[in-house]
Design a protein around this motif. Sequence first.
Motif, mmCIF file in Angstrom:
data_model
loop_
_atom_site.group_PDB
_atom_site.id
_atom_site.type_symbol
_atom_site.label_atom_id
_atom_site.label_comp_id
_atom_site.label_asym_id
_atom_site.label_seq_id
_atom_site.Cartn_x
_atom_site.Cartn_y
_atom_site.Cartn_z
ATOM 1 N N ILE A 1 0.829 -1.203 0.000
ATOM 2 C CA ILE A 1 0.000 0.000 0.000
ATOM 3 C C ILE A 1 0.866 1.256 0.000
ATOM 4 O O ILE A 1 0.643 2.193 -0.780
ATOM 5 N N ILE A 2 1.880 1.258 0.866
ATOM 6 C CA ILE A 2 2.744 2.435 0.951
ATOM 7 C C ILE A 2 3.463 2.673 -0.370
ATOM 8 O O ILE A 2 3.576 3.802 -0.850
ATOM 9 N N GLY A 3 3.949 1.582 -0.986
ATOM 10 C CA GLY A 3 4.634 1.710 -2.271
ATOM 11 C C GLY A 3 3.726 2.305 -3.332
ATOM 12 O O GLY A 3 4.130 3.185 -4.107
ATOM 13 N N THR A 4 2.477 1.832 -3.364
ATOM 14 C CA THR A 4 1.517 2.382 -4.323
ATOM 15 C C THR A 4 1.354 3.879 -4.103
ATOM 16 O O THR A 4 1.339 4.681 -5.043
ATOM 17 N N TRP A 5 1.239 4.237 -2.852
ATOM 18 C CA TRP A 5 1.033 5.645 -2.493
ATOM 19 C C TRP A 5 2.219 6.484 -2.935
ATOM 20 O O TRP A 5 2.059 7.533 -3.558
ATOM 21 N N ILE A 6 3.435 5.994 -2.643
ATOM 22 C CA ILE A 6 4.639 6.726 -3.018
ATOM 23 C C ILE A 6 4.732 6.857 -4.531
ATOM 24 O O ILE A 6 4.984 7.939 -5.076
ATOM 25 N N GLY A 7 4.515 5.740 -5.234
ATOM 26 C CA GLY A 7 4.582 5.773 -6.692
ATOM 27 C C GLY A 7 3.578 6.753 -7.264
ATOM 28 O O GLY A 7 3.892 7.537 -8.169
ATOM 29 N N GLY A 8 2.374 6.730 -6.704
ATOM 30 C CA GLY A 8 1.341 7.632 -7.186
ATOM 31 C C GLY A 8 1.692 9.092 -6.934
ATOM 32 O O GLY A 8 1.446 9.962 -7.768
ATOM 33 N N LEU A 9 2.279 9.350 -5.766
ATOM 34 C CA LEU A 9 2.626 10.728 -5.421
ATOM 35 C C LEU A 9 3.724 11.286 -6.312
ATOM 36 O O LEU A 9 3.681 12.415 -6.764
ATOM 37 N N PHE A 10 4.718 10.446 -6.597
ATOM 38 C CA PHE A 10 5.878 10.942 -7.340
ATOM 39 C C PHE A 10 5.903 10.423 -8.761
ATOM 40 O O PHE A 10 6.952 10.103 -9.288
#
Lengths: 237, 102
Positions: free
Chosen positions: A148-157
């Motif tokens: 979940i965190i990885g998805t969030w980071i990827g989406g943000l950047f």
Amino acid sequence: MFRIMNPSPSTKDFLKGFTAAIPIALGYIPLSVAFGIIARQSGIPLSHALLMSILVYAGASQFMAVNMVLMGSGAMEIIIATLVLNLRHFVLGMAMMNSFTKASKLWKAGLSFGITDETFAVIALKKEAELSQSFVSGLLATAYGTWIIGTWIGGLFAGMIPAGIGQGMAIALYAMFIGLLVPALKNSLRVCVIAAVSMAISAIWEHFLPGKGAIIMATILGSLLGAIIFKKEPNVT
Amino acid sequence: MNLMGMILGMALVTYIPRLMPVLILDRLALPDWVKRWLTNIPYAAMGALIFPGILTVDSERPWIGLIGGMVAAGIAYFRLHIIYGIAGSIATVILIKGMLNP
């Protein structure tokens, strides 16, 4: 194959589960970040990309779905394709649940949500003494949280990741599977044959029927053949 | 297209195969050959996941994935921790690609 010991919660075991999940997390980081990026760049809002990772939590089908959205496929078609692709979790679950006899149904229902190729691979090769409920919970929660965190980071950047690093990390997940399989190969002809047969079936099936369940067919047939050929091997509990 | 509907549908069809063994396995007494079969599944699954997938690490140069895989296999063979296998293969792939694309 896995017996649940120590049903009472244990922080120590939970942390051991966390540690055991680190190789999975390392593999998940590039994948989930990549998913976040690709989803955003395909026009999917960050909220929806996050929801996919939270509710579906199945990497291959998430990537496939984004691909199909880009191609203009309808929701129903994507849902059916997802079902077919993720049917293999049923096979994995059957192998796992075979011996989780003492845990409550509720806990098992929660556990089942966390079944992925990677978490299954790690759990399947652990000795039963290490598999307390707290350990398994720690393992699955870490893998899930990382995804979940990885998805969030990827989406943000979404725009900012340099191409070079991403390319190098594609090998990470394969390296993890290899790292889990090789030690098992060393002592057992049975495992060698099963893995080899499965690889052959997977490659041949994928060649003639690309994208049509090569992995699930190879898994079922390879393991079945192993059960037929190797009858005297003691049951691995 | 209803994106939210798609996501919820995907979630449902993904969770049901995961949940089913929990619901039905209690009622099954499994014969020995089935138990052997289930025990073999992890090894077959890993084999199938590794190959031919590893060839797609670099879609134009499948040998890069193969070499990365052999590095990981070698590190695992000599009983080094799995983290080293992952790091070693990542480094190998980055190195090879760096040498090919200066």
